[in-house]
Design a protein around this motif. Structure first.
Motif, PDB file in Angstrom:
ATOM      1  N   LEU A 168      86.699  63.009 -82.600  1.00 25.41           N
ATOM      2  CA  LEU A 168      86.592  62.935 -84.061  1.00 25.41           C
ATOM      3  C   LEU A 168      86.443  61.470 -84.430  1.00 25.41           C
ATOM      4  CD1 LEU A 168      89.408  65.308 -85.356  1.00 25.41           C
ATOM      5  CD2 LEU A 168      86.996  65.489 -85.918  1.00 25.41           C
ATOM      6  N   MET A 169      85.386  61.147 -85.170  1.00 32.13           N
ATOM      7  CA  MET A 169      85.079  59.752 -85.459  1.00 32.13           C
ATOM      8  C   MET A 169      85.024  59.506 -86.964  1.00 32.13           C
ATOM      9  SD  MET A 169      84.229  56.760 -84.245  1.00 32.13           S
ATOM     10  CE  MET A 169      83.764  57.087 -82.536  1.00 32.13           C
ATOM     11  N   ASP A 170      85.857  58.584 -87.417  1.00 27.98           N
ATOM     12  CA  ASP A 170      85.841  58.202 -88.822  1.00 27.98           C
ATOM     13  C   ASP A 170      84.717  57.197 -89.078  1.00 27.98           C
ATOM     14  OD1 ASP A 170      86.796  57.819 -91.508  1.00 27.98           O
ATOM     15  OD2 ASP A 170      87.694  55.936 -90.836  1.00 27.98           O
ATOM     16  N   ASN A 171      84.092  57.298 -90.248  1.00 26.20           N
ATOM     17  CA  ASN A 171      82.996  56.391 -90.574  1.00 26.20           C
ATOM     18  C   ASN A 171      83.454  54.934 -90.684  1.00 26.20           C
ATOM     19  OD1 ASN A 171      80.240  55.808 -91.389  1.00 26.20           O
ATOM     20  ND2 ASN A 171      81.068  55.477 -93.434  1.00 26.20           N
TER      21      ASN A 171
ATOM     22  N   VAL B 226      96.270  65.330 -77.619  1.00 23.49           N
ATOM     23  CA  VAL B 226      95.634  64.480 -78.631  1.00 23.49           C
ATOM     24  C   VAL B 226      95.846  62.998 -78.320  1.00 23.49           C
ATOM     25  CG1 VAL B 226      95.503  63.952 -81.101  1.00 23.49           C
ATOM     26  CG2 VAL B 226      96.068  66.280 -80.371  1.00 23.49           C
ATOM     27  N   HIS B 227      94.765  62.252 -78.355  1.00 21.18           N
ATOM     28  CA  HIS B 227      94.827  60.795 -78.206  1.00 21.18           C
ATOM     29  C   HIS B 227      94.280  60.189 -79.490  1.00 21.18           C
ATOM     30  CE1 HIS B 227      95.346  60.993 -73.735  1.00 21.18           C
ATOM     31  NE2 HIS B 227      94.846  62.190 -73.973  1.00 21.18           N
ATOM     32  N   THR B 228      94.945  59.164 -80.013  1.00 20.44           N
ATOM     33  CA  THR B 228      94.466  58.575 -81.262  1.00 20.44           C
ATOM     34  C   THR B 228      94.294  57.067 -81.109  1.00 20.44           C
ATOM     35  OG1 THR B 228      96.722  58.264 -82.090  1.00 20.44           O
ATOM     36  CG2 THR B 228      95.624  60.321 -82.675  1.00 20.44           C
ATOM     37  N   PHE B 229      93.304  56.539 -81.823  1.00 21.24           N
ATOM     38  CA  PHE B 229      93.065  55.104 -81.866  1.00 21.24           C
ATOM     39  C   PHE B 229      92.766  54.703 -83.298  1.00 21.24           C
ATOM     40  CE2 PHE B 229      91.716  56.340 -77.564  1.00 21.24           C
ATOM     41  CZ  PHE B 229      92.489  55.472 -76.802  1.00 21.24           C
TER      42      PHE B 229
ATOM     43  N   LYS C 200      88.256  52.947 -73.997  1.00 18.75           N
ATOM     44  CA  LYS C 200      89.258  53.847 -74.557  1.00 18.75           C
ATOM     45  C   LYS C 200      88.977  55.293 -74.165  1.00 18.75           C
ATOM     46  CE  LYS C 200      90.742  51.433 -78.770  1.00 18.75           C
ATOM     47  NZ  LYS C 200      90.175  50.096 -78.825  1.00 18.75           N
ATOM     48  N   VAL C 201      87.693  55.656 -74.154  1.00 22.09           N
ATOM     49  CA  VAL C 201      87.327  57.064 -73.962  1.00 22.09           C
ATOM     50  C   VAL C 201      87.266  57.454 -72.483  1.00 22.09           C
ATOM     51  CG1 VAL C 201      85.546  58.804 -74.415  1.00 22.09           C
ATOM     52  CG2 VAL C 201      86.117  57.117 -76.179  1.00 22.09           C
ATOM     53  N   LEU C 202      86.794  56.545 -71.637  1.00 17.19           N
ATOM     54  CA  LEU C 202      86.611  56.884 -70.215  1.00 17.19           C
ATOM     55  C   LEU C 202      87.863  57.433 -69.523  1.00 17.19           C
ATOM     56  CD1 LEU C 202      84.305  54.414 -68.258  1.00 17.19           C
ATOM     57  CD2 LEU C 202      84.197  56.902 -68.307  1.00 17.19           C
TER      58      LEU C 202
ATOM     59  N   LYS D   9      91.308  68.298 -74.460  1.00 19.25           N
ATOM     60  CA  LYS D   9      91.669  66.952 -74.898  1.00 19.25           C
ATOM     61  C   LYS D   9      90.759  66.509 -76.035  1.00 19.25           C
ATOM     62  CE  LYS D   9      91.385  65.290 -70.659  1.00 19.25           C
ATOM     63  NZ  LYS D   9      91.557  64.452 -69.450  1.00 19.25           N
ATOM     64  N   ILE D  10      91.351  65.831 -76.996  1.00 22.48           N
ATOM     65  CA  ILE D  10      90.592  65.332 -78.130  1.00 22.48           C
ATOM     66  C   ILE D  10      91.015  63.899 -78.406  1.00 22.48           C
ATOM     67  CG2 ILE D  10      92.272  66.232 -79.827  1.00 22.48           C
ATOM     68  CD1 ILE D  10      89.766  66.883 -81.606  1.00 22.48           C
ATOM     69  N   ILE D  11      90.049  63.073 -78.802  1.00 18.43           N
ATOM     70  CA  ILE D  11      90.381  61.723 -79.267  1.00 18.43           C
ATOM     71  C   ILE D  11      90.025  61.649 -80.739  1.00 18.43           C
ATOM     72  CG2 ILE D  11      89.899  59.250 -79.124  1.00 18.43           C
ATOM     73  CD1 ILE D  11      89.265  59.533 -76.217  1.00 18.43           C
ATOM     74  N   ILE D  12      90.931  61.114 -81.533  1.00 15.27           N
ATOM     75  CA  ILE D  12      90.667  60.907 -82.960  1.00 15.27           C
ATOM     76  C   ILE D  12      90.630  59.402 -83.221  1.00 15.27           C
ATOM     77  CG2 ILE D  12      91.377  61.414 -85.329  1.00 15.27           C
ATOM     78  CD1 ILE D  12      93.118  63.692 -84.171  1.00 15.27           C
TER      79      ILE D  12
END
Length: 126
Positions: free
Chosen positions: A54-57, A32-35, A44-46, A7-10
């Motif tokens: 993956l974290m955008d600046n 894939v989970h996106t926010f 959101k993550v728990l 699982k990945i969160i973007i």
């Protein structure tokens, strides 16, 4: 026995990036989970407990650095590797300031994306 889906969160407010990354990663068997914002990031993550984030600046509202630091302060979530991504030329500094495991400079190609994700999983699982 099938391997469970990784699982990945973007986190990115750019819908194009979210849809391209989601498409590529789902093809590779990821869930894939996106926010598009990082508000209440722990909430959101728990529920997802992803293998990698993956974290955008420039993610609204607080920004990637605060978001990553918040995750790293959470007992339940601090073990999850964060890949920091940004078009900023200081990305290496930003990523280390945030406490991210590694970083990916934008624009990136999909090989870079896959390489960085598999590297962080390999180093992290040992």
């Amino acid at each position: 026995m099938e391997e469970p889906h990784k699982k990945i969160i973007i986190f990115d407010d750019d819908e194009d990036i979210l849809s391209i990354c989601s498409y590529i990663l789902e093809e590779k068997g990821w869930e894939v989970h996106t926010f598009t914002d990082c508000n209440n990031i722990v909430d959101k993550v728990l529920p997802v407990l992803p293998d990698v984030i993956l974290m955008d600046n420039w993610i609204p509202d607080a920004g990637g650095i605060v978001a990553t630091q918040t995750l790293k302060k959470s007992e339940e979530l601090k073990h999850i590797p964060v890949i920091y991504f940004s078009a900023n030329s200081d990305i290496q500094l930003l990523a280390s300031h945030a406490g991210a495991q590694t970083y990916l400079a934008k624009p990136f190609d999909l090989e870079d994306l896959e390489r960085v994700i598999s590297n962080v999983l390999t180093t992290h699982s040992n």
